[in-house]
Scaffold this active site. Structure first.
Site: not given
Length: 445
Positions: A16, A114, A174, A180, A260, A435
């Site tokens: 990204s 690289a 966790g 997820e 991690g 609403h």
């Protein structure tokens, strides 16, 4: 007159941050090359955000089926087929990879590892190139503990690559990835045990969110073991036995580690430059510049915020600093979400962070609200949503917002422009909502 370097900018890593930086430099008319040794799109497209969110969407069908009978739908049946889903997911990921390559028109693409020869020279496969500037956008990879039998465990990459879905998992970790995947896999029909070394899941999130998510997982039927670490893994029949720090043993068909991430810097030969690292992450200043003046870094290989939108902004900011004005990034109101069901979304200061930042706890005001979304008003399995505001008491400005609710991510990020401008509690409460909707509850807190 020939140019001093082959390229104005060489980007290492087509995730990204690297893609965003390369496209910005191309638009500035610079000579750009990008090097990638794996699939274009990086972790987000291939092993992270996109495939995980697709799995979340798949899981939502099972979650909706739970309350469908309360709405009059009878004889509901359904069996999840992982190979069919994986085929559709892989096809979509391949299209995103192709789009990433096509978006780089005007740049030279190098495939391979690289490595630095010096600060301005790089070896990529069999070719040597030079650049005025280099951007390191190499991302990160999952951390795996150094314990006996760790070779038997898989990480999130291995999870997505599975051809068949095991019947049971031990999920170690966790954080948001572990939480997820634990809930998604449970929705797919797997038996899940989640092992977390801290007292609560989602370390670093607001304390109320931590407690609610742990309870949410438990209510789903996921066994959560906190205060324990994975110490060893051994094969056991067709599955594995995991030994925890307290001596407890668990058995499952598969062990998934979500502990991690660490930066992909070990193969760059950074020793040939002045680039420094701290705890495995590349050290950068507020502009993304490393200790080597012409080398910048962005995204998950730095110790900022490991989020895809942040990586993109950091990549663009680095290019702006290289070739234009010095660009800095304000990380104050960067939102984040955990795509559980219901979603968790947060922005600004947690209650704990506010207590550390403010000298007097009297300067902090906490506002909480719990409610049942209308969708669950007639359901036998209720869902309680939660909103929390952390407020600067003297000014009544909102300095943190935390939410657990369906589509919480969209609701929280919609408030960000107002929050960045100093939205107060009274201004929030004076807003008229739609609403009936979940979002209107924010305005009545």
């Amino acid at each position: 007159m020939t140019a001093k370097y082959d390229y104005d900018l060489v980007v290492i890593g087509a995730g990204s941050g690297g893609l965003a930086a390369a496209k910005r430099a191309i638009n500035l008319g610079k000579r750009v090359a990008i090097a990638e040794k794996e699939a274009f799109g990086g972790t987000c497209v291939n092993r992270g955000c996109i495939p995980t969110k697709l799995m979340v969407y798949a899981a939502e069908f099972a979650q909706q089926r739970v309350i469908a009978s309360d709405y009059g739908w009878l004889n509901l049946q359904g069996t999840f087929d992982w190979p069919s889903f994986k085929q559709a997911m892989d096809k979509h990921l391949a299209s995103l990879q192709a789009q990433a390559i096509n978006s780089l028109e005007g740049a030279d693409i190098f495939r391979g590892q690289a490595q630095f020869i010096d600060a301005h020279s790089l070896q990529i496969a069999e070719q040597k190139i030079t650049a005025e500037f280099v951007l390191l956008a190499v991302g990160g990879r999952p951390k795996m503990p150094d314990i006996p039998g760790i070779k038997y465990a898989i990480d999130s990459r291995g999870m997505i690559a599975l051809q068949q879905l095991p019947k049971s998992f031990i999920v170690v970790g966790g954080g948001y990835i572990g939480v997820e995947l634990a809930q998604v896999l449970h929705s797919f029909g797997c038996h899940i045990t989640l092992v977390e070394s801290n007292a609560f899941v989602l370390d670093g999130f607001d304390c109320d969110l931590q407690k609610r998510v742990k309870q949410m997982l438990t209510d789903d039927g996921i066994k959560v073991i906190d205060g324990a670490r994975l110490k060893a893994i051994e094969p056991q029949g067709q599955g594995f036995t995991a030994t925890l720090s307290e001596g407890q043993t668990l058995e499952a068909d598969q062990i998934l580690c979500a502990l991690g991430r660490t930066a992909n810097t070990d193969t760059l030969n950074l020793e040939a430059t002045a680039v420094s690292t701290e705890k495995g992450m590349i050290v950068v200043d507020s502009h993304g510049r490393t200790k080597e003046s012409n080398i910048f870094a962005a995204g998950d290989c730095t110790a900022t915020m490991l989020l895809t939108p942040v990586a993109k902004v950091e990549g663009i900011a680095a290019v702006e600093t290289m070739f234009s004005d010095r660009a800095t990034i304000d990380y104050t109101w960067v939102p984040s979400a955990v795509f559980t069901y219901p979603e968790v979304a947060t922005a600004g200061l947690s209650e704990q962070a506010a207590q550390e930042q403010y000298d007097n706890s009297d300067n902090i005001e906490i506002k909480r609200s719990c409610f049942i979304p209308l969708k669950y008003a007639i359901a036998t399995s209720s869902l309680e949503a939660f909103i929390k505001l952390v407020v600067d008491a003297p000014t009544q400005k909102i300095v943190g917002i935390h939410m657990v609710a369906p589509r919480a991510a969209d609701l929280v990020q919609a408030l960000l422009p107002a929050l960045k401008k100093g939205l107060t509690v009274s201004e929030l409460q004076q807003t008229i909502g739609i609403h009936p909707s979940t979002g209107e509850e924010i305005f009545s807190i």
